[in-house]
Design a protein around this motif. Sequence first.
Motif, mmCIF file in Angstrom:
data_model
loop_
_atom_site.group_PDB
_atom_site.id
_atom_site.type_symbol
_atom_site.label_atom_id
_atom_site.label_comp_id
_atom_site.label_asym_id
_atom_site.label_seq_id
_atom_site.Cartn_x
_atom_site.Cartn_y
_atom_site.Cartn_z
ATOM 1 N N SER A 1 -16.420 17.891 4.851
ATOM 2 C CA SER A 1 -16.479 16.688 4.055
ATOM 3 C C SER A 1 -17.659 15.885 4.575
ATOM 4 C CB SER A 1 -15.172 15.871 4.182
ATOM 5 O OG SER A 1 -14.950 15.529 5.517
ATOM 6 N N ILE B 1 -1.569 -7.160 -3.941
ATOM 7 C CA ILE B 1 -1.176 -8.235 -3.031
ATOM 8 C C ILE B 1 -2.450 -8.973 -2.622
ATOM 9 C CG2 ILE B 1 -0.057 -8.792 -0.833
ATOM 10 C CD1 ILE B 1 1.736 -7.466 -3.140
ATOM 11 N N ARG C 1 -11.619 6.732 3.799
ATOM 12 C CA ARG C 1 -10.745 6.810 4.981
ATOM 13 C C ARG C 1 -10.611 5.424 5.596
ATOM 14 N NH1 ARG C 1 -15.028 10.421 5.658
ATOM 15 N NH2 ARG C 1 -14.527 12.650 5.547
ATOM 16 N N GLY D 1 -15.676 9.795 2.240
ATOM 17 C CA GLY D 1 -15.719 11.245 2.474
ATOM 18 C C GLY D 1 -15.724 11.965 1.143
ATOM 19 N N ASN E 1 -7.293 11.214 10.174
ATOM 20 C CA ASN E 1 -6.102 12.016 10.485
ATOM 21 C C ASN E 1 -4.805 11.479 9.893
ATOM 22 O OD1 ASN E 1 -7.568 13.873 12.194
ATOM 23 N ND2 ASN E 1 -7.772 12.147 13.612
ATOM 24 N N GLY E 2 -4.916 10.710 8.840
ATOM 25 C CA GLY E 2 -3.706 10.067 8.313
ATOM 26 C C GLY E 2 -2.681 11.049 7.783
ATOM 27 N N GLY F 1 0.821 -1.203 0.000
ATOM 28 C CA GLY F 1 0.000 0.000 0.000
ATOM 29 C C GLY F 1 0.855 1.251 0.000
ATOM 30 N N GLY F 2 0.637 2.081 -1.027
ATOM 31 C CA GLY F 2 1.446 3.293 -1.181
ATOM 32 C C GLY F 2 0.637 4.565 -1.075
ATOM 33 N N TRP G 1 -8.268 -0.867 3.010
ATOM 34 C CA TRP G 1 -8.285 -2.257 2.556
ATOM 35 C C TRP G 1 -7.497 -3.167 3.500
ATOM 36 C CZ3 TRP G 1 -7.994 2.119 -0.291
ATOM 37 C CH2 TRP G 1 -8.942 2.300 -1.307
ATOM 38 N N GLY H 1 -8.278 16.384 2.811
ATOM 39 C CA GLY H 1 -8.190 17.840 2.819
ATOM 40 C C GLY H 1 -6.806 18.358 3.174
ATOM 41 N N TYR I 1 -15.720 22.369 6.834
ATOM 42 C CA TYR I 1 -14.583 23.286 6.860
ATOM 43 C C TYR I 1 -14.248 23.802 5.467
ATOM 44 C CZ TYR I 1 -12.536 18.732 5.726
ATOM 45 O OH TYR I 1 -12.293 17.501 5.169
ATOM 46 N N GLY J 1 -13.258 9.915 -1.284
ATOM 47 C CA GLY J 1 -12.155 9.020 -0.911
ATOM 48 C C GLY J 1 -12.607 8.125 0.233
ATOM 49 N N TYR K 1 -7.730 6.641 9.981
ATOM 50 C CA TYR K 1 -9.077 7.231 9.885
ATOM 51 C C TYR K 1 -9.072 8.657 9.332
ATOM 52 C CZ TYR K 1 -14.067 7.700 11.080
ATOM 53 O OH TYR K 1 -15.415 7.893 11.030
ATOM 54 N N ASP L 1 1.675 -1.256 -4.790
ATOM 55 C CA ASP L 1 0.334 -0.691 -4.709
ATOM 56 C C ASP L 1 -0.517 -1.309 -5.813
ATOM 57 O OD1 ASP L 1 -0.932 2.016 -3.219
ATOM 58 O OD2 ASP L 1 -2.012 1.270 -4.986
ATOM 59 N N GLN L 2 -1.783 -1.557 -5.467
ATOM 60 C CA GLN L 2 -2.657 -2.182 -6.473
ATOM 61 C C GLN L 2 -3.010 -1.212 -7.602
ATOM 62 O OE1 GLN L 2 -6.059 -3.589 -4.315
ATOM 63 N NE2 GLN L 2 -6.858 -1.556 -3.886
ATOM 64 N N SER M 1 -5.146 9.289 0.491
ATOM 65 C CA SER M 1 -4.098 10.298 0.687
ATOM 66 C C SER M 1 -4.135 11.382 -0.377
ATOM 67 C CB SER M 1 -2.726 9.623 0.698
ATOM 68 O OG SER M 1 -2.687 8.671 1.720
HETATM 69 C C1 LIG Z 1 -12.602 13.613 2.311
HETATM 70 C C2 LIG Z 1 -11.424 13.325 3.187
HETATM 71 C C3 LIG Z 1 -10.853 14.361 3.919
HETATM 72 C C4 LIG Z 1 -9.734 14.119 4.721
HETATM 73 N N1 LIG Z 1 -9.131 15.172 5.350
HETATM 74 C C5 LIG Z 1 -8.024 14.958 6.108
HETATM 75 C C6 LIG Z 1 -7.356 16.037 6.727
HETATM 76 O O1 LIG Z 1 -7.739 17.215 6.553
HETATM 77 N N2 LIG Z 1 -6.276 15.773 7.513
HETATM 78 C C7 LIG Z 1 -5.817 14.496 7.714
HETATM 79 O O2 LIG Z 1 -4.854 14.322 8.443
HETATM 80 N N3 LIG Z 1 -6.426 13.455 7.117
HETATM 81 C C8 LIG Z 1 -7.518 13.637 6.326
HETATM 82 N N4 LIG Z 1 -8.151 12.594 5.727
HETATM 83 C C9 LIG Z 1 -7.712 11.230 6.069
HETATM 84 C C10 LIG Z 1 -6.477 10.816 5.308
HETATM 85 O O3 LIG Z 1 -6.649 11.095 3.945
HETATM 86 C C11 LIG Z 1 -6.235 9.309 5.530
HETATM 87 O O4 LIG Z 1 -6.221 8.988 6.902
HETATM 88 C C12 LIG Z 1 -4.876 8.896 4.956
HETATM 89 O O5 LIG Z 1 -4.749 9.333 3.634
HETATM 90 C C13 LIG Z 1 -4.699 7.383 5.013
HETATM 91 O O6 LIG Z 1 -3.499 7.073 4.349
HETATM 92 P P1 LIG Z 1 -3.152 5.569 4.006
HETATM 93 O O7 LIG Z 1 -1.832 5.576 3.357
HETATM 94 O O8 LIG Z 1 -3.349 4.721 5.214
HETATM 95 O O9 LIG Z 1 -4.319 5.112 2.976
HETATM 96 P P2 LIG Z 1 -4.500 5.361 1.412
HETATM 97 O O10 LIG Z 1 -4.053 6.672 0.995
HETATM 98 O O11 LIG Z 1 -5.919 4.977 1.089
HETATM 99 O O12 LIG Z 1 -3.499 4.310 0.766
HETATM 100 C C14 LIG Z 1 -3.709 2.921 0.826
HETATM 101 C C15 LIG Z 1 -3.090 2.339 -0.432
HETATM 102 O O13 LIG Z 1 -3.114 0.914 -0.350
HETATM 103 C C16 LIG Z 1 -3.325 0.412 -1.645
HETATM 104 N N5 LIG Z 1 -3.824 -0.969 -1.526
HETATM 105 C C17 LIG Z 1 -4.981 -1.368 -0.964
HETATM 106 N N6 LIG Z 1 -5.091 -2.712 -1.031
HETATM 107 C C18 LIG Z 1 -3.974 -3.171 -1.648
HETATM 108 C C19 LIG Z 1 -3.524 -4.461 -2.030
HETATM 109 N N7 LIG Z 1 -4.243 -5.571 -1.776
HETATM 110 N N8 LIG Z 1 -2.337 -4.572 -2.683
HETATM 111 C C20 LIG Z 1 -1.590 -3.460 -2.949
HETATM 112 N N9 LIG Z 1 -1.988 -2.194 -2.620
HETATM 113 C C21 LIG Z 1 -3.165 -2.056 -1.963
HETATM 114 C C22 LIG Z 1 -4.327 1.386 -2.255
HETATM 115 O O14 LIG Z 1 -4.324 1.333 -3.663
HETATM 116 C C23 LIG Z 1 -3.848 2.717 -1.696
HETATM 117 O O15 LIG Z 1 -2.990 3.413 -2.588
HETATM 118 C C24 LIG Z 1 -9.224 12.801 4.859
HETATM 119 C C25 LIG Z 1 -9.788 11.765 4.102
HETATM 120 C C26 LIG Z 1 -10.867 12.014 3.262
HETATM 121 C C27 LIG Z 1 -11.427 10.881 2.439
#
Ligand SMILES: Cc1cc2nc3c(=O)[nH]c(=O)nc-3n(C[C@H](O)[C@H](O)[C@H](O)COP(=O)(O)OP(=O)(O)OC[C@H]3O[C@@H](n4cnc5c(N)ncnc54)[C@H](O)[C@@H]3O)c2cc1C
Length: 365
Positions: A259, A173, A302, A224, A330-331, A9-10, A205, A45, A246, A300, A328, A32-33, A41
């Motif tokens: 959102s 994966i 979360r 969201g 705050n990522g 996951g990237g 995921w 916001g 916001y 997107g 969730y 990444d898939q 990400s």
């Molecule tokens: C509308 C909205 C507003 C937000 N606002 C904020 C904010 O203001 N401030 C803040 O801090 N956070 C905010 N967030 C939350 C933040 O975006 C997320 O918490 C954060 O991006 C999570 O990052 P991540 O890398 O865990 O997940 P992701 O960015 O979702 O990355 C997961 C990756 O895993 C890959 N993947 C999944 N399954 C597989 C598999 N089987 N094999 C290979 N790859 C796989 C996916 O393709 C994806 O690229 C917001 C989210 C949303 C939706």
Amino acid sequence: MSKQVVIVGGGVIGLLTAFNLAAKVDRVVLCDQGEVGRESSWAGGGIVSPLYPWRYSAAVTALAHWSQDFYPQLGERLFASTGVDPEVHTTGLYWLDLDDEAEALAWAAREQRPLSAVDISAAYDAVPVLGAGFKRAIFMAGVANVRNPRLVKSLKAALLALPNVTLREHCQISGFRQQGGRITGVHTADGVLEADDVVLSAGAWSGDLLRTLGLELPVEPVKGQMILFKCAEDFLPSMVLAKGRYAIPRRDGHILIGSTLEHAGYDKTPTEDALASLKASAVELLPGLADATPVAHWAGLRPGSPEGIPYIGPVPGHDGLWLNCGHYRNGLVLAPASCQLFSDLLTGAEPIIDPAPYAPAGRLG
Ligand SMILES: Cc1cc2nc3c(=O)[nH]c(=O)nc-3n(C[C@H](O)[C@H](O)[C@H](O)COP(=O)(O)OP(=O)(O)OC[C@H]3O[C@@H](n4cnc5c(N)ncnc54)[C@H](O)[C@@H]3O)c2cc1C
């Protein structure tokens, strides 16, 4: 350290984990898939603070504070090394007509955060475009937002420049290779990719993948939706927040309005209902947007987790398998601290903060 680490996951979490680990281990392979940095990400916001920081546990606060202090240098370092500016934009944030203002101020005093009540007329002086009728405001100076699509783009560029990192996009994966009690690789469509350690940072995921091992990780997708306007560069000088909605100004005058919070499985379709509701919030906050047409609308997923406390650390009973997921809402704000803590744990370094609250042990079904 002589190891190959495979990261699943990237998003911001996987990318920054790879970046940190690349300085410590022999080889890092990130799969990444889809394309990296195109899911939550990209969609978020980018406020570099939880929306209501005083409503979170000490565990989330500890990660948020470390990250907030670190973000400006991360932005500068990535810009200098890649030429892609993540645009860490420090605007401060006004909360309007809060029900729990007293709790917010007490938390700020306790945590020594620069949050204070301001006269509502001062808020209108500072943000002349703010809608009429708000009665109370609190302001936290120093809160930034990061232009998250650029942050992930610059992280990707930084990783591509590192000789010991391989990015494998469009590489899904499907599960983990187990040998004895150990995880020794991941299954891809092209066969097994071997690893000394596997990091699960697959955002929303992540639970599905862990289920292939018979483990229940309470991480689920929470949809969201956001809309985007383009205004003059100086239209909105600060972030503003009221009734859970916001407005975030980017440096070039783009304004994000967010959102929604929806439980709709993995569906990412933007809806007309959300568009209408977000537009109404936009106009209530900033009436100057009444005649403007949003230039974009998206959704997107979360990685929702109980109390928004991420899972950071080893999976008990499955040596070689590690989690960094479940951030969730705050990522983006929590990423720098989460990924530094993660790298500390995997490499056996002194952890930046107490890792106990984030340990997967005891939190998996
Ligand atoms: C509308 C909205 C507003 C937000 N606002 C904020 C904010 O203001 N401030 C803040 O801090 N956070 C905010 N967030 C939350 C933040 O975006 C997320 O918490 C954060 O991006 C999570 O990052 P991540 O890398 O865990 O997940 P992701 O960015 O979702 O990355 C997961 C990756 O895993 C890959 N993947 C999944 N399954 C597989 C598999 N089987 N094999 C290979 N790859 C796989 C996916 O393709 C994806 O690229 C917001 C989210 C949303 C939706």
